[in-house]
Design a protein around this motif. Structure first.
Motif, short mmCIF file in Angstrom:
data_model
loop_
_atom_site.label_atom_id
_atom_site.label_comp_id
_atom_site.label_asym_id
_atom_site.label_seq_id
_atom_site.Cartn_x
_atom_site.Cartn_y
_atom_site.Cartn_z
N ALA A 212 0.82 -1.21 0.00
CA ALA A 212 0.00 0.00 0.00
C ALA A 212 0.86 1.26 0.00
O ALA A 212 0.46 2.30 -0.54
N ALA A 213 2.03 1.16 0.61
CA ALA A 213 2.91 2.33 0.69
C ALA A 213 3.83 2.46 -0.52
O ALA A 213 4.67 3.35 -0.58
N ALA A 214 3.69 1.54 -1.47
CA ALA A 214 4.57 1.57 -2.65
C ALA A 214 4.43 2.91 -3.37
O ALA A 214 3.35 3.44 -3.53
N ARG A 215 5.58 3.42 -3.80
CA ARG A 215 5.59 4.69 -4.52
C ARG A 215 5.64 4.39 -6.01
O ARG A 215 6.43 3.56 -6.45
N VAL A 216 4.77 5.05 -6.75
CA VAL A 216 4.74 4.86 -8.21
C VAL A 216 5.39 6.07 -8.87
O VAL A 216 5.02 7.21 -8.58
N VAL A 217 6.37 5.81 -9.73
CA VAL A 217 7.07 6.91 -10.41
C VAL A 217 7.10 6.64 -11.91
O VAL A 217 6.78 5.53 -12.37
N GLY A 218 7.52 7.65 -12.65
CA GLY A 218 7.46 7.56 -14.11
C GLY A 218 8.67 6.92 -14.76
O GLY A 218 8.55 6.28 -15.81
N ASP A 219 9.83 7.12 -14.17
CA ASP A 219 11.01 6.51 -14.79
C ASP A 219 12.06 6.16 -13.72
O ASP A 219 11.93 6.52 -12.56
N LEU A 220 13.08 5.48 -14.16
CA LEU A 220 14.07 4.97 -13.22
C LEU A 220 14.84 6.08 -12.50
O LEU A 220 15.04 6.00 -11.29
N PRO A 221 15.30 7.14 -13.22
CA PRO A 221 16.00 8.20 -12.49
C PRO A 221 15.16 8.77 -11.35
O PRO A 221 15.69 9.07 -10.27
N GLU A 222 13.86 8.88 -11.56
CA GLU A 222 12.99 9.39 -10.49
C GLU A 222 12.98 8.42 -9.30
O GLU A 222 13.01 8.83 -8.14
N ALA A 223 12.98 7.12 -9.61
CA ALA A 223 13.00 6.11 -8.54
C ALA A 223 14.29 6.18 -7.74
O ALA A 223 14.32 5.87 -6.55
N LEU A 224 15.35 6.59 -8.40
CA LEU A 224 16.66 6.59 -7.75
C LEU A 224 17.01 7.94 -7.12
O LEU A 224 18.07 8.07 -6.50
N ALA A 225 16.14 8.92 -7.27
CA ALA A 225 16.44 10.25 -6.73
C ALA A 225 16.71 10.16 -5.23
O ALA A 225 15.95 9.54 -4.49
N GLY A 226 17.79 10.77 -4.82
CA GLY A 226 18.13 10.75 -3.39
C GLY A 226 19.01 9.58 -3.00
O GLY A 226 19.49 9.51 -1.87
N CYS A 227 19.21 8.64 -3.89
CA CYS A 227 20.03 7.46 -3.56
C CYS A 227 21.51 7.75 -3.78
O CYS A 227 21.90 8.44 -4.71
N GLU A 228 22.31 7.20 -2.91
CA GLU A 228 23.75 7.26 -3.07
C GLU A 228 24.26 6.11 -3.91
O GLU A 228 25.24 6.22 -4.63
N ARG A 229 23.61 5.01 -3.72
CA ARG A 229 24.10 3.79 -4.37
C ARG A 229 22.94 3.02 -4.98
O ARG A 229 21.85 2.97 -4.39
N ALA A 230 23.21 2.43 -6.13
CA ALA A 230 22.17 1.60 -6.75
C ALA A 230 22.82 0.40 -7.45
O ALA A 230 23.85 0.54 -8.11
N ILE A 231 22.17 -0.72 -7.27
CA ILE A 231 22.63 -1.95 -7.93
C ILE A 231 21.49 -2.47 -8.79
O ILE A 231 20.33 -2.48 -8.36
N ALA A 232 21.81 -2.87 -10.01
CA ALA A 232 20.81 -3.47 -10.89
C ALA A 232 21.01 -4.97 -10.95
O ALA A 232 22.13 -5.47 -10.88
#
Lengths: 266, 266
Positions: A63-83
């Motif tokens: 229910a708390a899942a955030r829906v965004v338009g693209d991947l950069p938006e999903a990663l905003a604020g992140c220091e690190r990301a792994i795919a």
């Protein structure tokens, strides 16, 4: 135990198409102490009955899942990301093992500003090269050459488990190896309390056992030593505690009574 | 790379109720190089559209699944069996971590006769105490206190991954332990030859043992199940091989003769 390190990690699903997968991912996230689910341009309704049914008590994560338009938006604020990726890529960026790479997502000390993300691609095609470039590292879950492609929610399960496991080990302030020996009871060969019956009590038992085995005709004086040595080895491997030894002695006492007691009624 | 060690492991699902779970389990088994799926009294149709849809290219594992009536039948021919459980049990049998226990299921050298099983309970209740006693070791997948109960197929995914990973590491000539902190301990509590007595022979022994213990007045019908469970745990820890089991059976036969045979001479 609160595993705060996990609360700063986002699980990002890019264009998930299966509501069952989204629900199952939410459930296993909750199981593993992860809270932040981000859906990039989802191709299904995360509020659907199917998704909620699979989430079960992970419904709050869903229910708390955030829906965004693209991947950069999903990663905003992140220091690190792994795919995560199942493919070997022409650019030959090295693919890490999950066990090697995932701990890198964990903050080493509590800080509100830290955020990190683990990104999963769509069920049918995985992450594209264009999407992969937004992340710093790529992992591939090792799998059979026959059929290496995991279900999306299963991939989330494996990675979430490994993250949880890593944090649990850190939280215990020990290498995982030590955690295995100390927080969880040692594997085998040891009684549950960890305290073995004193050896002198074991000796007393073996002597009584030999007497009864002679009495019932299982042992003969000339075979007794070698047979008793085998029985000792077997029981030493089990490592009885005092309570278990008392149980074995009870059996012996009762057997002795049954074969030599005054009132044998067969 | 063929991981032959995995081909001798059975994944046993006891009374699975969800066809999606059965299908998803088959898929991740195929992903991880596991072939043998056994369904104990399934409460759903493993050939249903739902199951086949979730299995995708694991359809061959699903189609080859063996359906049996009870857990002992599923374990027939196995030397080793591990149960998964989410509960902490009153008898406090030590619960192993998956990383510690699962490698014990793997054969150390190619042999056609070796078989081992990893057992999962029904979605709603998990394995009962009566079912747990058929296996030698119990594992619990570490999870959040908030919601520790994993979806069945997710639990299969995590365990299958860890088995695959372990074999892969061995194949690469490394301990996975190095990635995880050298957590893989060699199985102790195992007969020196490495070959445990088959579980169905152990079952036969336990049944005969119970009869004799009732006969000598050590057990009463109302105490028998809990006492027998304790004796099973003790002996499972010891891990008798066939020769040792034959010795125990010899003792039992002789004891039985001594208490009920025609010529009791004390």
């Amino acid at each position: 135990m609160t595993l705060w390190q996990l609360e700063q990690i986002r699980i990002v699903l890019v264009e998930p198409a299966g509501p069952l997968n989204v629900g199952a991912a939410a459930r296993v996230m909750k199981n593993m102490g992860l809270r932040h689910l981000v859906l990039v341009n989802p191709q299904c309704d995360p509020a659907s009955e199917d998704a909620r049914r699979m989430a079960v008590h992970g419904g709050d994560v869903l229910a708390a899942a955030r829906v965004v338009g693209d991947l950069p938006e999903a990663l905003a604020g992140c220091e690190r990301a792994i795919a995560t990726t199942g493919r070997l890529h022409p650019q030959a960026q090295p693919l890490d093992l999950p066990e090697t790479a995932l701990p890198w997502l964990l903050p080493t000390q509590p800080t509100e500003s830290f955020a990190a993300a683990l990104v999963f691609g769509p069920e049918d095609r995985g992450l594209s090269n264009e999407e992969l470039v937004y992340t710093q590292r790529w992992v591939r879950i090792p799998a059979s050459d026959d059929y290496p492609s995991l279900n999306l929610a299963q991939a989330v399960a494996v990675c979430s488990y490994l993250l949880h496991r890593q944090v649990l080990s850190q939280a215990l302030g020990q290498a995982l190896g030590q955690a295995l020996g100390e927080s969880f009871v040692p594997a085998s060969g040891v009684a549950q309390g960890g305290h073995l019956a004193p050896l002198e009590q074991m000796e007393g038992f073996y002597q009584d056992l030999e007497i009864v085995l002679l009495k019932i005709g299982y042992l003969y004086p000339h075979t007794a030593p070698s047979r008793m040595a085998k029985l000792r080895r077997l029981l030493h491997r089990a490592g009885p505690d005092s309570q278990e030894l008392a149980m074995l002695r009870g059996i012996l006492r009762q057997a002795n009574w049954a074969v030599s007691g005054p009132a044998k009624d067969g």
